[in-house]
Design a protein around this motif. Sequence first.
Motif, short mmCIF file in Angstrom:
data_model
loop_
_atom_site.label_atom_id
_atom_site.label_comp_id
_atom_site.label_asym_id
_atom_site.label_seq_id
_atom_site.Cartn_x
_atom_site.Cartn_y
_atom_site.Cartn_z
N CYS A 12 0.83 -1.21 0.00
CA CYS A 12 0.00 0.00 0.00
C CYS A 12 0.86 1.26 0.00
O CYS A 12 0.57 2.21 -0.73
CB CYS A 12 -0.94 0.01 1.21
SG CYS A 12 -2.37 -1.05 1.00
N GLU A 47 -2.86 -8.61 -8.94
CA GLU A 47 -2.84 -7.14 -8.96
C GLU A 47 -1.41 -6.59 -9.11
O GLU A 47 -1.22 -5.42 -9.38
CB GLU A 47 -3.51 -6.58 -7.69
CG GLU A 47 -2.84 -6.95 -6.39
CD GLU A 47 -3.25 -8.32 -5.84
OE1 GLU A 47 -2.90 -8.59 -4.68
OE2 GLU A 47 -3.90 -9.12 -6.55
N ASN A 98 -4.24 1.37 -7.45
CA ASN A 98 -5.57 1.54 -6.84
C ASN A 98 -6.14 0.19 -6.40
O ASN A 98 -6.78 0.10 -5.35
CB ASN A 98 -6.51 2.26 -7.79
CG ASN A 98 -6.21 3.74 -7.85
OD1 ASN A 98 -5.92 4.38 -6.84
ND2 ASN A 98 -6.25 4.31 -9.03
N ASP A 99 -5.91 -0.86 -7.18
CA ASP A 99 -6.36 -2.20 -6.80
C ASP A 99 -5.66 -2.66 -5.51
O ASP A 99 -6.30 -3.23 -4.62
CB ASP A 99 -6.09 -3.21 -7.91
CG ASP A 99 -6.99 -3.03 -9.12
OD1 ASP A 99 -7.98 -2.28 -9.04
OD2 ASP A 99 -6.67 -3.64 -10.18
N ARG A 101 -4.29 -0.75 -3.17
CA ARG A 101 -4.79 0.06 -2.06
C ARG A 101 -6.17 -0.40 -1.62
O ARG A 101 -6.45 -0.52 -0.43
CB ARG A 101 -4.81 1.54 -2.45
CG ARG A 101 -3.42 2.13 -2.60
CD ARG A 101 -3.44 3.54 -3.13
NE ARG A 101 -4.15 4.42 -2.22
CZ ARG A 101 -4.94 5.42 -2.62
NH1 ARG A 101 -5.12 5.66 -3.91
NH2 ARG A 101 -5.54 6.20 -1.75
N SER A 102 -7.00 -0.66 -2.57
CA SER A 102 -8.37 -1.09 -2.28
C SER A 102 -8.38 -2.45 -1.57
O SER A 102 -9.12 -2.65 -0.60
CB SER A 102 -9.13 -1.17 -3.59
OG SER A 102 -10.48 -1.27 -3.39
N LYS A 103 -7.55 -3.34 -2.04
CA LYS A 103 -7.53 -4.71 -1.51
C LYS A 103 -6.88 -4.79 -0.13
O LYS A 103 -7.30 -5.59 0.71
CB LYS A 103 -6.78 -5.61 -2.49
CG LYS A 103 -6.85 -7.08 -2.17
CD LYS A 103 -6.31 -7.90 -3.32
CE LYS A 103 -6.44 -9.40 -3.02
NZ LYS A 103 -6.00 -10.21 -4.16
N LYS A 105 -5.88 -1.93 2.01
CA LYS A 105 -5.87 -0.72 2.85
C LYS A 105 -6.31 -0.97 4.29
O LYS A 105 -5.91 -0.25 5.20
CB LYS A 105 -6.70 0.39 2.23
CG LYS A 105 -8.19 0.11 2.22
CD LYS A 105 -8.94 1.24 1.55
CE LYS A 105 -10.41 0.83 1.41
NZ LYS A 105 -11.13 1.74 0.57
#
Length: 107
Positions: A12, A47, A98-99, A101-103, A105
């Motif tokens: 991240c 990712e 972004n993937d 971070r989303s996964k 975070k």
Amino acid sequence: MNEDIKLKRDACQHAESLLKTDDNYLDKVIELMKIGNKLHGQCWDTEFHVFGVIESDTDHLPTKKNREYRSKTMLENTDKEIKEVIAFYKQDVSQACNDIRSKYKNV
């Protein structure tokens, strides 16, 4: 701390950094590829895939710690090539960051 949790947090941090700046681009890409390999056994079809692709495409270029051993001309050529790589992969890298971070975070 669990090793997977540390890797996910590091992923991240690197992803957020890549979204903000292209400084030390190759070093961050290589680190994200390594994290993907550690988390998934290999980065491919995850990712982290694009970071493996970029690392493979740029493995002939010096990283930050190796730049001091290169000539000025070579560094100018390197920087030009890195800028081209950044431009070419910009959308894919942004999506992957972004993937990630989303996964991860909330880890």
